[in-house]
Design a protein around this motif. Sequence first.
Motif, mmCIF file in Angstrom:
data_model
loop_
_atom_site.group_PDB
_atom_site.id
_atom_site.type_symbol
_atom_site.label_atom_id
_atom_site.label_comp_id
_atom_site.label_asym_id
_atom_site.label_seq_id
_atom_site.Cartn_x
_atom_site.Cartn_y
_atom_site.Cartn_z
ATOM 1 N N GLN A 116 2.078 1.901 -3.425
ATOM 2 C CA GLN A 116 1.056 2.555 -4.243
ATOM 3 C C GLN A 116 1.091 4.073 -4.036
ATOM 4 O O GLN A 116 1.021 4.844 -5.000
ATOM 5 C CB GLN A 116 -0.332 2.043 -3.860
ATOM 6 N N HIS A 166 4.232 5.692 -5.496
ATOM 7 C CA HIS A 166 4.092 5.814 -6.949
ATOM 8 C C HIS A 166 3.242 7.034 -7.308
ATOM 9 O O HIS A 166 3.615 7.831 -8.187
ATOM 10 C CB HIS A 166 3.451 4.544 -7.518
ATOM 11 N N THR A 208 -0.222 -3.150 -6.471
ATOM 12 C CA THR A 208 -1.677 -3.207 -6.529
ATOM 13 C C THR A 208 -2.168 -4.652 -6.543
ATOM 14 O O THR A 208 -3.166 -4.989 -5.888
ATOM 15 C CB THR A 208 -2.194 -2.452 -7.764
ATOM 16 N N ARG A 247 0.832 -1.204 0.000
ATOM 17 C CA ARG A 247 0.000 0.000 0.000
ATOM 18 C C ARG A 247 0.868 1.256 0.000
ATOM 19 O O ARG A 247 0.570 2.217 -0.723
ATOM 20 C CB ARG A 247 -0.920 -0.012 1.227
ATOM 21 N N GLU A 302 4.397 -0.378 -9.195
ATOM 22 C CA GLU A 302 2.988 -0.133 -8.890
ATOM 23 C C GLU A 302 2.061 -1.282 -9.283
ATOM 24 O O GLU A 302 1.205 -1.683 -8.473
ATOM 25 C CB GLU A 302 2.527 1.173 -9.538
ATOM 26 N N THR A 341 -8.130 -1.209 -6.155
ATOM 27 C CA THR A 341 -8.102 -1.226 -4.696
ATOM 28 C C THR A 341 -9.481 -0.922 -4.128
ATOM 29 O O THR A 341 -9.928 -1.558 -3.169
ATOM 30 C CB THR A 341 -7.076 -0.203 -4.168
ATOM 31 N N ASN A 354 -6.949 3.514 -6.094
ATOM 32 C CA ASN A 354 -7.243 3.291 -7.505
ATOM 33 C C ASN A 354 -8.454 2.373 -7.644
ATOM 34 O O ASN A 354 -8.974 1.857 -6.648
ATOM 35 C CB ASN A 354 -6.019 2.745 -8.256
#
Length: 256
Positions: free
Chosen positions: A126, A129, A161, A123, A157, A230, A227
């Motif tokens: 993420q 990024h 994810t 996480r 990334e 997620t 995103n």
Amino acid sequence: MPFQFIDVEEAIAASGVRVVVVSGVPSPWGEAAKGILHVKDIEFQAVRLDYDSKRLAEWAGGRSAPVLFYEDERPRSGWTEILLLAERIAPQPSLIPENATDRATMFGFSHEILAEAGLCWSRRLQLVHAGLHGDGGFALPVAQYLSKKYGYRPDSEPEATRRVVALLGALAAQIRAQQAAGSDYFIGDSLTALDIYSATAMSLFVPLPPEQCEIHEKTRAVFELRNDETEAALDSVLIEHRDRIYEKHLELPLTL
């Protein structure tokens, strides 16, 4: 159990349990350590991490927060080390199942939440990024610092994810199976460290409300960035479990 923040010199001179924690944000690792001590009714004092303090770095031996000190024993910084020491200091209530299979399940899921390449690690990648690419996430200086700490690469990334989605799904499936069996906990019918780890990890996806977790609005926006993959994987059962664990077992509001 209420605790107080003290400076590093006071902590070095003190006895008992002292914990070095990141301040101002609900770090899953630090909040889990504080939660374990709270559940076990272990008195402790906390030291806010100061990256510019050579004295603190020397005392902590270069370890990343949280770092737990007990009397004059060696410092503990890994989540397993902290949990096992807390179990020794206060064996009851135990947060580790006695049954060997349940114990293995608890440590396996806990590893997948807190260890390298686990849920919290992925996480953060993420959010690193996003920060590095100007798409929200951590502020650029923070993203640049964390990119080195967490081994970020330009192609990190998609894998991060994938890991986040898979682990959120596994956790949700476990708690839903437990609910079908009549339990509100991840394993058996009582609280384990896994419940605490999952509850504190959710702060990286959906922070507790402001009255329970007072953090800067920009920090809250960072943690709320998700995103599409997620968002789809974040089963509401995990947030509901988090809220129950905090309400029944952990201290609110958070002291950061």
